[in-house]
Design a protein around this motif. Sequence first.
Motif, mmCIF file in Angstrom:
data_model
loop_
_atom_site.group_PDB
_atom_site.id
_atom_site.type_symbol
_atom_site.label_atom_id
_atom_site.label_comp_id
_atom_site.label_asym_id
_atom_site.label_seq_id
_atom_site.Cartn_x
_atom_site.Cartn_y
_atom_site.Cartn_z
ATOM 1 N N LEU A 203 34.890 2.197 43.648
ATOM 2 C CA LEU A 203 36.316 2.507 44.196
ATOM 3 C C LEU A 203 37.596 1.736 43.200
ATOM 4 O O LEU A 203 38.477 2.133 42.909
ATOM 5 C CB LEU A 203 36.477 2.060 45.708
ATOM 6 N N LEU A 204 37.188 0.463 43.030
ATOM 7 C CA LEU A 204 38.154 -0.435 42.157
ATOM 8 C C LEU A 204 38.289 0.247 40.806
ATOM 9 O O LEU A 204 39.155 0.181 40.094
ATOM 10 C CB LEU A 204 37.291 -1.985 42.046
ATOM 11 N N LYS A 205 36.990 0.827 40.155
ATOM 12 C CA LYS A 205 37.335 1.612 38.789
ATOM 13 C C LYS A 205 38.198 2.624 38.855
ATOM 14 O O LYS A 205 39.047 3.065 38.024
ATOM 15 C CB LYS A 205 35.914 1.853 38.429
ATOM 16 N N ARG A 206 38.221 3.353 40.238
ATOM 17 C CA ARG A 206 39.012 4.482 40.223
ATOM 18 C C ARG A 206 40.470 3.948 40.533
ATOM 19 O O ARG A 206 41.512 4.840 40.027
ATOM 20 C CB ARG A 206 38.337 5.373 41.610
ATOM 21 N N ILE A 207 40.767 2.922 41.159
ATOM 22 C CA ILE A 207 42.107 2.615 41.612
ATOM 23 C C ILE A 207 42.543 1.841 40.419
ATOM 24 O O ILE A 207 43.971 2.125 40.174
ATOM 25 C CB ILE A 207 41.792 1.328 42.650
ATOM 26 N N LYS A 208 41.819 1.229 39.714
ATOM 27 C CA LYS A 208 42.355 0.618 38.339
ATOM 28 C C LYS A 208 43.622 -0.425 38.386
ATOM 29 O O LYS A 208 44.586 -0.189 38.156
ATOM 30 C CB LYS A 208 42.847 1.732 37.292
ATOM 31 N N PRO A 209 43.329 -1.315 39.431
ATOM 32 C CA PRO A 209 44.688 -2.132 39.730
ATOM 33 C C PRO A 209 44.972 -2.827 38.611
ATOM 34 O O PRO A 209 44.275 -3.234 37.497
ATOM 35 C CB PRO A 209 44.170 -3.106 40.866
ATOM 36 N N ASP A 210 46.264 -3.382 38.392
ATOM 37 C CA ASP A 210 47.012 -4.091 37.402
ATOM 38 C C ASP A 210 46.433 -5.382 37.891
ATOM 39 O O ASP A 210 45.898 -5.817 38.915
ATOM 40 C CB ASP A 210 48.238 -4.269 37.552
#
Length: 336
Positions: A203-210
């Motif tokens: 999920l983190l990879k898809r969200i790609k947070p700054d």
Amino acid sequence: MKIIRYIFFPFVPVYYAVTWLRNKLYDNGIKESTSYKFPVICVGNLSVGGTGKTPMIEYLIRILKEDYNVATLSRGYKRKTEGFQLAEAYCNADTLGDEPFQFYNKFKDDIQVAVDADRTNGIERLRASNFSPDIVLLDDAFQHRKVKAGFNILLTTYSNPYFNDYVLPTGDLREPRSGAKRAHAIVVTKCPSDLTHNEKNNLLKRIKPDESQKVFFSSINYSENVFSEELTKELINLNNFTLVTGIANAKPLVSFLNDKDLKFNHLNFKDHHNFTQNEIDDLAIESLIITTEKDFMRLKDYEELKGKLFYLPIEVSIDNSESFNSMINGFIKTKL
């Protein structure tokens, strides 16, 4: 409904362009936003309803009310009043809207609750009151760009994350996915309780947070009891009841009840449904009605339903809650 959404797909670029341009005007200062020297925390989403904003506001109230004067400010969706309205003893769901009334009904001794479609005016009125809150929690104001909250919490559901969605009218997004960049924290809500480390990483990879953004995962905890204004019943002992829901997504609740092997008939209405007298008369025939806390706010004053209407509360559980709470308190301390 899905067919109609696909038919309107040619309008998606138009909606995208309009909302993208509006955001750019605010981002570049062409349209003015009001910022504040005291803590203003916004809880919102990119999609239309059903991401868990109400339980998240309640979570924030619980962790803050002992140390600060807290106020919530909502639009007051589908209320029958206009302008600024401060919650008082005479108020109900018609006066405030169901969700603000839920806040007031639950926390009235600890916080102030207000509604105003003009959030700037609402904040000014709250700060001018005798209560004068230290912190204002904005409910569902992520797209209300006239106010620049000091801290934005963006919610997105595990089952329908914003990065898999499209803007209206074909999708459910109120604005382009790029709007997520305005968030200081992103919370993936309604996650399975057994969410694995690998699933979180995906999920983190898809969200790609700054680098400046933090991502958290939360799940819903349902109570083992149901409540009326006078009584409490153990959920596990109930059977052959009618479940009444007027929320954006009732599937998690239905799954929870099914997992307990409870027998019930489900009457599913649209989000924020205003019940007609004919519908109330039909419900009055039922011997036992279980509903959500939000729906209970709209139904509890009907005499026909007294003694048979109960609600099932929910609370949010946040993975790594210590880090989340510390982040919120850290922001507050920079403003006070």
